[in-house]
Scaffold this motif. Structure first.
Motif, PDB file in Angstrom:
ATOM      1  N   ARG A  72      46.541  56.602  57.207  1.00  0.00           N
ATOM      2  CA  ARG A  72      47.974  56.450  57.468  1.00  0.00           C
ATOM      3  C   ARG A  72      48.799  56.767  56.231  1.00  0.00           C
ATOM      4  NH1 ARG A  72      46.249  52.040  60.579  1.00  0.00           N
ATOM      5  NH2 ARG A  72      46.793  52.356  62.731  1.00  0.00           N
ATOM      6  N   LYS A  75      52.315  59.241  55.593  1.00  0.00           N
ATOM      7  CA  LYS A  75      52.643  59.808  56.903  1.00  0.00           C
ATOM      8  C   LYS A  75      54.089  59.520  57.310  1.00  0.00           C
ATOM      9  CE  LYS A  75      48.514  61.349  57.846  1.00  0.00           C
ATOM     10  NZ  LYS A  75      47.955  61.896  56.652  1.00  0.00           N
ATOM     11  N   CYS A  77      55.412  57.087  58.683  1.00  0.00           N
ATOM     12  CA  CYS A  77      55.513  56.466  60.009  1.00  0.00           C
ATOM     13  C   CYS A  77      55.252  54.981  59.839  1.00  0.00           C
ATOM     14  CB  CYS A  77      54.518  57.087  60.983  1.00  0.00           C
ATOM     15  SG  CYS A  77      54.705  56.444  62.662  1.00  0.00           S
ATOM     16  N   GLY A  82      50.345  55.759  65.544  1.00  0.00           N
ATOM     17  CA  GLY A  82      49.970  57.011  66.185  1.00  0.00           C
ATOM     18  C   GLY A  82      49.366  56.770  67.556  1.00  0.00           C
ATOM     19  N   SER A 162      47.658  62.067  67.473  1.00  0.00           N
ATOM     20  CA  SER A 162      49.036  62.428  67.186  1.00  0.00           C
ATOM     21  C   SER A 162      49.685  61.340  66.342  1.00  0.00           C
ATOM     22  CB  SER A 162      49.813  62.596  68.494  1.00  0.00           C
ATOM     23  OG  SER A 162      51.184  62.745  68.237  1.00  0.00           O
ATOM     24  N   ARG A 163      50.558  61.710  65.432  1.00  0.00           N
ATOM     25  CA  ARG A 163      51.306  60.728  64.665  1.00  0.00           C
ATOM     26  C   ARG A 163      52.508  60.218  65.450  1.00  0.00           C
ATOM     27  NH1 ARG A 163      52.085  64.371  59.846  1.00  0.00           N
ATOM     28  NH2 ARG A 163      49.926  64.917  59.501  1.00  0.00           N
ATOM     29  N   GLU A 164      52.814  60.896  66.529  1.00  0.00           N
ATOM     30  CA  GLU A 164      53.996  60.508  67.306  1.00  0.00           C
ATOM     31  C   GLU A 164      53.769  59.169  67.999  1.00  0.00           C
ATOM     32  OE1 GLU A 164      56.267  62.781  66.653  1.00  0.00           O
ATOM     33  OE2 GLU A 164      54.649  63.915  65.738  1.00  0.00           O
TER      34      GLU A 164
END
Length: 165
Positions: A72, A75, A77, A82, A162-164
């Protein structure tokens, strides 16, 4: 992303389980054991990974395969960890179970999904949210548990991280 058309894409068989996930195609198997096609190409020559209940495995025995280590760090995020998106096929009267874990490097495992029994004679899509603390590295583990039917099996294809959110 891994579609299993060429190899296992860095996914590794666990050493302390009972048997392995196998890379295979529908065109090389007997009818009635697994999907008619893979998910990626929708053709019998397409590849996926599969476990089959057979006389070699006792009901309850496990096959585990682990993702490459995911990080992580850097990233950007902070809210979510993710997503893993994948397709699974679980068809048969005496099918076993599919359990998906998120495992930290300290070997702590959290169950993300636990499916048991016949899920239908078709590929199904599942998206699981990967959670976690800060920047701890982790893996995703797919565990197939053998059922009682000699023709029943579990297949996986098109695993995507996916990081989304």
């Amino acid at each position: 992303h891994c579609n299993f058309e060429f190899d296992l894409c860095g996914w590794k068989q666990d050493k302390n389980d009972d048997f392995d996930w196998n890379l295979r195609t529908s065109s090389t198997t007997k009818m009635g054991t697994g999907p008619a096609t893979d998910h990626t190409l929708q053709e019998p020559s397409g590849h996926y990974i599969f476990i089959k209940s057979s006389f070699l495995q006792l009901p309850g025995q496990k096959a585990r395969i682990s993702s490459p280590v995911l990080s992580r760090r850097n990233k950007n995020c902070k809210v979510c960890g993710g997503v893993i998106l994948f397709y699974y096929y679980m068809y048969g009267a005496h099918i076993g179970s599919l359990v998906v874990y998120q495992r930290t490097m300290a070997e702590h495992e959290k169950v993300l999904l636990n499916l048991t029994g016949n899920q239908g004679n078709f590929w199904q899509r599942k998206a699981l949210i990967l959670t976690g603390d800060g920047d701890e590295d982790f893996q995703v583990v797919f565990e197939g548990i053998a059922g009682k039917g000699p023709k029943d099996g579990i297949a996986l294809d098109d695993l995507t991280f996916s990081r989304e959110c």
